[in-house]
Design an enzyme around this catalytic site. Structure first.
Site, mmCIF file in Angstrom:
data_model
loop_
_atom_site.group_PDB
_atom_site.id
_atom_site.type_symbol
_atom_site.label_atom_id
_atom_site.label_comp_id
_atom_site.label_asym_id
_atom_site.label_seq_id
_atom_site.Cartn_x
_atom_site.Cartn_y
_atom_site.Cartn_z
ATOM 1 C CG HIS A 198 -9.286 7.282 -4.782
ATOM 2 N ND1 HIS A 198 -9.172 8.735 -5.931
ATOM 3 C CD2 HIS A 198 -10.379 7.195 -3.956
ATOM 4 C CE1 HIS A 198 -10.820 9.382 -5.240
ATOM 5 N NE2 HIS A 198 -11.723 8.343 -4.706
ATOM 6 C CG ASP B 143 -5.659 5.091 -8.024
ATOM 7 O OD1 ASP B 143 -5.783 5.138 -7.028
ATOM 8 O OD2 ASP B 143 -4.674 5.880 -8.704
ATOM 9 C CG HIS B 144 -2.596 6.932 -5.257
ATOM 10 N ND1 HIS B 144 -2.163 7.587 -5.170
ATOM 11 C CD2 HIS B 144 -4.289 6.876 -5.501
ATOM 12 C CE1 HIS B 144 -2.164 7.910 -6.904
ATOM 13 N NE2 HIS B 144 -3.293 7.891 -6.431
ATOM 14 C CG HIS C 195 -5.617 9.928 -2.662
ATOM 15 N ND1 HIS C 195 -4.531 10.013 -3.738
ATOM 16 C CD2 HIS C 195 -6.606 9.519 -3.638
ATOM 17 C CE1 HIS C 195 -5.030 9.726 -4.496
ATOM 18 N NE2 HIS C 195 -5.655 9.413 -4.692
ATOM 19 C CG HIS D 16 -8.585 13.422 -5.616
ATOM 20 N ND1 HIS D 16 -7.882 13.123 -6.914
ATOM 21 C CD2 HIS D 16 -8.253 12.346 -5.565
ATOM 22 C CE1 HIS D 16 -8.119 12.312 -7.486
ATOM 23 N NE2 HIS D 16 -8.866 11.270 -6.426
ATOM 24 C CG ASP E 160 -4.984 11.003 -7.633
ATOM 25 O OD1 ASP E 160 -3.467 10.200 -8.087
ATOM 26 O OD2 ASP E 160 -5.953 9.172 -7.767
ATOM 27 C CG HIS F 45 -1.885 8.754 -10.965
ATOM 28 N ND1 HIS F 45 -3.064 9.116 -11.385
ATOM 29 C CD2 HIS F 45 -2.376 7.913 -10.085
ATOM 30 C CE1 HIS F 45 -4.160 9.028 -11.189
ATOM 31 N NE2 HIS F 45 -3.919 8.245 -10.435
HETATM 32 ZN ZN LIG Z 1 -4.942 8.122 -8.786
#
Ligand SMILES: [Zn+2]
Length: 300
Positions: free
Chosen positions: A65, A67-68, A63, A141, A204, A262
């Protein structure tokens, strides 16, 4: 020799910490490399982990976001700078096409590599190769998120005692394996199904059908456990899992090696994730992921 291992590049949710980079995971699967969820700083973590741009054949983003996915810009430019000789395929939620394009073309550079965009719009198979089938499943999510699963095709394992019972030996063994039948004896008569290995990657999400479907029978499950169990309300509200929830999924799915990752920066003691995973009744192999850790996929 075929190598199947997970190279952990980063393990932090939301923000990097002094000890954890944003997410990033390279799965080596025989000669192939699949990069999952490259967060910010992935290019440098690859260097530290001994992963080259040439090692990447496929990129899977769960996805959009940061951090990914913030690492896509750097990793894609590096793939081009190094003139990786093979094509690379990228999978990501189709609803994030505009994010992918922005990251792919974040700054000026010279494109030298064929990067195929293969957005994911529904559950189901994304790619079929000799070594694996890659599937996606929708997670739950606040932004659209897909988990991924690799399934090796089943093979057959020849059983020496059955060969002996039929008096088959020497070059005849190879002939039977190639031709499937020899003097009325079939390959099925002297072998059994050797189940292909399965790898699942679940980031997530709160608990949902997709989590269980991806984890089912996995030899290795890499799964987010952002929170500890006492913060289950926070986890559910923000679309995340706790250590106990993730471990209970793995327990019910018969996972052999569970990799928790994570982690929220609010927790200082990784051992607590391990304690809660065990308390949830998971008794297989367990790794609490750390940056630059390498985890072999369990032997068949
Ligand atoms: Zn994340």
């Amino acid at each position: 020799m075929s190598v199947r291992e997970l190279v952990v590049l980063g393990t932090a949710s939301q923000v990097p910490t002094r000890h954890r980079n944003h997410n990033g995971y390279l799965l080596r699967w025989d000669g192939q490399g699949i990069l999952f969820d490259p967060g910010e700083g992935t290019q440098r973590q690859m260097l530290r982990a001994g992963v080259a741009a040439h090692d990447i054949d496929r990129i899977c983003v769960t996805h959009f976001h940061g951090d990914h996915s913030l690492g896509l810009a750097g990793v894609i430019q590096r793939i081009n700078l190094d003139q990786v000789p093979h094509p690379v395929t990228a999978h990501y939620p189709a609803s994030g096409q505009h994010f992918f394009e922005r990251l792919r073309y974040a700054t000026a550079y010279r494109e030298t590599v064929r990067l195929a965009e293969a957005p994911v719009a529904a559950d189901g198979p994304l790619a079929v190769t000799d070594a694996y089938t890659l599937d996606a499943r929708l997670l739950s999510h606040p932004v659209e998120s897909y988990g991924y699963r690799l399934t090796e095709p089943d093979g057959r394992r020849v059983l020496p005692e059955r060969l002996a019972a039929h008096g088959i030996k020497g070059p005849d063994v190879g002939r039977l394996q190639r031709e499937g039948v020899l003097g009325g004896v079939t390959l099925d008569d002297v072998s059994e199904v050797r189940r292909g290995q399965r790898f699942a990657f679940v980031m997530d999400t709160r608990l949902c059908d997709g989590v269980h479907a991806l984890a089912e029978g996995a030899d290795m499950l890499v799964i987010e456990s952002t929170f500890l169990d006492e913060d289950v309300r926070l986890a559910t509200d923000h679309g995340h899992l706790t250590a106990g929830q993730a471990a209970a999924v793995a327990r019910d799915a018969g996972v052999r090696h569970l990799v928790l990752t994570h982690f929220s920066q609010r927790y200082s003691d990784p051992a607590e994730f391990e304690r809660q995973a065990r308390a949830a009744g998971f008794d297989g192999e367990l790794s609490i992921a750390q940056d630059l850790m390498r985890v072999p996929v369990p032997k068949r």
